[in-house]
Design a protein around this motif. Structure first.
Motif, PDB file in Angstrom:
ATOM      1  N   THR A  97       0.844  -1.201   0.000  1.00 19.23           N
ATOM      2  CA  THR A  97       0.000   0.000   0.000  1.00 19.23           C
ATOM      3  C   THR A  97       0.879   1.250   0.000  1.00 19.23           C
ATOM      4  N   LEU A  98       0.315   2.376  -0.446  1.00 20.73           N
ATOM      5  CA  LEU A  98       1.089   3.622  -0.483  1.00 20.73           C
ATOM      6  C   LEU A  98       1.496   4.065   0.918  1.00 20.73           C
ATOM      7  N   CYS A  99       0.606   3.891   1.898  1.00 22.84           N
ATOM      8  CA  CYS A  99       0.962   4.258   3.276  1.00 22.84           C
ATOM      9  C   CYS A  99       2.020   3.299   3.828  1.00 22.84           C
ATOM     10  N   GLY A 100       1.941   2.029   3.455  1.00 24.15           N
ATOM     11  CA  GLY A 100       2.887   1.035   3.949  1.00 24.15           C
ATOM     12  C   GLY A 100       4.284   1.176   3.385  1.00 24.15           C
ATOM     13  N   ARG A 101       4.421   1.957   2.301  1.00 21.78           N
ATOM     14  CA  ARG A 101       5.745   2.141   1.694  1.00 21.78           C
ATOM     15  C   ARG A 101       6.608   3.147   2.446  1.00 21.78           C
ATOM     16  N   ILE A 102       6.019   3.834   3.421  1.00 23.87           N
ATOM     17  CA  ILE A 102       6.783   4.836   4.179  1.00 23.87           C
ATOM     18  C   ILE A 102       6.733   4.510   5.678  1.00 23.87           C
ATOM     19  N   PRO A 103       7.178   3.282   6.060  1.00 16.85           N
ATOM     20  CA  PRO A 103       7.053   2.887   7.475  1.00 16.85           C
ATOM     21  C   PRO A 103       7.789   3.809   8.425  1.00 16.85           C
ATOM     22  N   GLN A 104       8.893   4.425   7.961  1.00 16.17           N
ATOM     23  CA  GLN A 104       9.666   5.293   8.852  1.00 16.17           C
ATOM     24  C   GLN A 104       8.838   6.476   9.343  1.00 16.17           C
ATOM     25  N   VAL A 105       7.869   6.913   8.527  1.00 18.32           N
ATOM     26  CA  VAL A 105       6.993   8.031   8.919  1.00 18.32           C
ATOM     27  C   VAL A 105       6.172   7.649  10.154  1.00 18.32           C
ATOM     28  N   PHE A 106       5.718   6.401  10.193  1.00 21.75           N
ATOM     29  CA  PHE A 106       4.902   5.928  11.311  1.00 21.75           C
ATOM     30  C   PHE A 106       5.748   5.516  12.514  1.00 21.75           C
ATOM     31  N   LEU A 107       6.972   5.073  12.258  1.00 24.62           N
ATOM     32  CA  LEU A 107       7.787   4.492  13.326  1.00 24.62           C
ATOM     33  C   LEU A 107       8.728   5.476  14.016  1.00 24.62           C
ATOM     34  N   LYS A 108       9.094   6.551  13.321  1.00 26.10           N
ATOM     35  CA  LYS A 108      10.151   7.442  13.820  1.00 26.10           C
ATOM     36  C   LYS A 108       9.842   8.002  15.207  1.00 26.10           C
ATOM     37  N   GLN A 109       8.666   8.567  15.370  1.00 23.29           N
ATOM     38  CA  GLN A 109       8.321   9.238  16.622  1.00 23.29           C
ATOM     39  C   GLN A 109       8.079   8.233  17.746  1.00 23.29           C
ATOM     40  N   ILE A 110       7.427   7.132  17.408  1.00 24.01           N
ATOM     41  CA  ILE A 110       7.119   6.145  18.455  1.00 24.01           C
ATOM     42  C   ILE A 110       8.407   5.480  18.952  1.00 24.01           C
ATOM     43  N   GLU A 111       9.374   5.271  18.062  1.00 25.62           N
ATOM     44  CA  GLU A 111      10.669   4.703  18.475  1.00 25.62           C
ATOM     45  C   GLU A 111      11.397   5.668  19.415  1.00 25.62           C
ATOM     46  N   LYS A 112      11.396   6.938  19.034  1.00 26.88           N
ATOM     47  CA  LYS A 112      12.042   7.970  19.851  1.00 26.88           C
ATOM     48  C   LYS A 112      11.396   8.042  21.243  1.00 26.88           C
ATOM     49  N   THR A 113      10.075   7.998  21.271  1.00 24.35           N
ATOM     50  CA  THR A 113       9.328   8.080  22.524  1.00 24.35           C
ATOM     51  C   THR A 113       9.625   6.874  23.412  1.00 24.35           C
ATOM     52  N   MET A 114       9.652   5.689  22.810  1.00 26.06           N
ATOM     53  CA  MET A 114       9.899   4.481  23.605  1.00 26.06           C
ATOM     54  C   MET A 114      11.311   4.459  24.176  1.00 26.06           C
ATOM     55  N   LYS A 115      12.257   4.963  23.412  1.00 21.99           N
ATOM     56  CA  LYS A 115      13.633   5.043  23.916  1.00 21.99           C
ATOM     57  C   LYS A 115      13.688   5.922  25.165  1.00 21.99           C
ATOM     58  N   LYS A 116      12.964   7.052  25.112  1.00 23.08           N
ATOM     59  CA  LYS A 116      12.950   7.961  26.272  1.00 23.08           C
ATOM     60  C   LYS A 116      12.306   7.298  27.479  1.00 23.08           C
ATOM     61  N   VAL A 117      11.177   6.635  27.249  1.00 22.55           N
ATOM     62  CA  VAL A 117      10.476   5.951  28.350  1.00 22.55           C
ATOM     63  C   VAL A 117      11.389   4.888  28.952  1.00 22.55           C
ATOM     64  N   TYR A 118      12.026   4.117  28.091  1.00 23.14           N
ATOM     65  CA  TYR A 118      12.926   3.042  28.541  1.00 23.14           C
ATOM     66  C   TYR A 118      14.102   3.610  29.343  1.00 23.14           C
ATOM     67  N   GLU A 119      14.709   4.678  28.793  1.00 22.49           N
ATOM     68  CA  GLU A 119      15.853   5.302  29.486  1.00 22.49           C
ATOM     69  C   GLU A 119      15.437   5.826  30.857  1.00 22.49           C
ATOM     70  N   ASN A 120      14.275   6.473  30.917  1.00 20.28           N
ATOM     71  CA  ASN A 120      13.796   7.011  32.193  1.00 20.28           C
ATOM     72  C   ASN A 120      13.602   5.904  33.218  1.00 20.28           C
ATOM     73  N   ARG A 121      13.036   4.788  32.761  1.00 20.12           N
ATOM     74  CA  ARG A 121      12.779   3.676  33.688  1.00 20.12           C
ATOM     75  C   ARG A 121      14.089   3.065  34.173  1.00 20.12           C
ATOM     76  N   VAL A 122      15.031   2.908  33.259  1.00 13.45           N
ATOM     77  CA  VAL A 122      16.323   2.331  33.629  1.00 13.45           C
ATOM     78  C   VAL A 122      17.036   3.236  34.628  1.00 13.45           C
ATOM     79  N   ILE A 123      17.006   4.542  34.368  1.00 18.53           N
ATOM     80  CA  ILE A 123      17.664   5.508  35.269  1.00 18.53           C
ATOM     81  C   ILE A 123      16.996   5.478  36.646  1.00 18.53           C
ATOM     82  N   VAL A 124      15.664   5.452  36.662  1.00 13.16           N
ATOM     83  CA  VAL A 124      14.944   5.404  37.933  1.00 13.16           C
ATOM     84  C   VAL A 124      15.275   4.113  38.675  1.00 13.16           C
TER      85      VAL A 124
END
Length: 350
Positions: free
Chosen positions: A315-342
């Motif tokens: 699909t045309l939307c499926g051809r640009i997965p980075q558009v959907f994944l970029k922000q959620i990956e960044k957000t999860m990294k922050k959540v993970y880092e915060n939990r590890v630090i805590v």
């Protein structure tokens, strides 16, 4: 009124980010998945304002109580009946989708709330609500609400081609994600085509609907477009990655902000979470729905999402997965880092 729930009093507006949603009919699950996405990634405390039919209230209360305490302590919720303070309630209920017009009355009902983010039930947060909440600080002295354009390209936009009523700007605005300074809305006299002296928000709603009801297609969204056509200085327009819809990729990618930053808020309108027309949108919905709250975000959310996206590349939307994944990956990294630090901080021994 007896039995009617009052909005939660807050010690300080800085302590709570207010999120409102209107749920009627079969929108219970969709609403809960939206709230889940909000609480998964948010940093500051949330206050949920859920407007729902009476039959849905017990189920909302039961489901929210089932969430683990590590998440329920991040929010408080109030559930309200569907009410319309002016005009004919039955007419308002029939406007576009059941109960959607309730959103127009939030400034009138939530009198103790200063600012609010309203979203449709079919919205998913792919980054902390804190980030869109910060946009309130960017309002100038006349702005009192914020929305994204309905389309990026006027020549293929709906309003620019088909609207029979006034609308904001060259493409209109989409009301599925709407940031509101309710205090300013309540204190403003709005220019309009009904009264030369201007009208308050509540005074304006029903006469405006009466004047344009034979010309509007998208219900409350059309009324908001009419209001901001006459009061353009009152609207802050945020970019398309904050209200990313199938229209932004189903004809080819046309949201530059999402290409650069990734999707911040996903809006699966036209029922795309539940049919096979846009499998990329459905994949995100199903992965967040199925994520066990206290599992590892990467193992139980991000990796299953990547796997599901492999099935959408046709699909045309499926051809640009980075558009959907970029922000959620960044957000999860922050959540993970915060939990590890805590965790490390709590367990560190000198």
């Amino acid at each position: 009124k007896p039995g009617e729930q009052k909005p939660p009093k807050e010690p300080s507006s800085l302590q709570c980010m207010h999120l409102a949603v209107v749920a009627c009919g079969d929108r219970l699950e969709e609403t809960l998945i939206m709230l889940k996405s909000a609480v998964l990634f948010s940093n500051r405390r949330l206050c949920f304002h859920i407007f729902a039919e009476d039959s849905l209230k017990p189920e909302f209360e039961r489901k929210l109580k089932e969430w683990p305490s590590s998440y329920t302590k991040k929010f408080e919720s109030s559930i309200y009946p569907i009410t319309f303070s002016v005009g004919n309630a039955q007419e308002w209920k029939k406007l576009f989708k059941p109960c959607a017009a309730q959103r127009l009355f939030l400034p009138v009902i939530l009198k103790d709330v200063d600012s609010l983010l309203y979203v449709d039930t079919d919205v998913l947060f792919l980054r902390p609500i804190d980030d869109i909440w910060h946009l309130l600080r960017e309002f100038n002295s006349t702005q009192l609400a914020a929305m994204a354009p309905e389309h990026e390209i006027p020549k293929i936009g709906w309003y620019s081609r088909f609207a029979r009523h006034p609308f904001y700007g060259s493409t209109g605005v989409n009301s599925g994600v709407m940031l509101m300074n309710l205090t300013r809305i309540r204190s403003t006299h709005f220019k309009n085509s009904l009264s030369p002296g201007g009208l308050t928000w509540e005074e304006m709603l029903y006469p405006l609907y009466q004047k344009y009801k034979n010309y509007i297609t998208w219900g409350d969204q059309d009324l908001l477009n009419i209001i901001f056509y006459f009061n353009p200085e009152c609207l802050y327009v945020f970019p398309c990655q904050w209200n990313y819809r199938p229209d932004h990729c189903m004809y080819g990618s046309n949201c530059r902000g999402a290409e650069e930053e990734g999707v911040s808020i996903l809006h699966g309108n036209r029922g795309v979470y539940h049919d096979g027309k846009q499998p990329t949108f459905r994949a995100l919905y199903e992965v967040i729905r199925d994520f066990p709250f206290e599992d590892n975000l990467f193992q139980s959310l991000y990796y299953p999402l990547q796997s599901k996206f492999l099935d959408t590349v046709h699909t045309l939307c499926g051809r640009i997965p980075q558009v959907f994944l970029k922000q959620i990956e960044k957000t999860m990294k922050k959540v993970y880092e915060n939990r590890v630090i805590v965790y490390l901080g709590a367990n560190h021994r000198y």
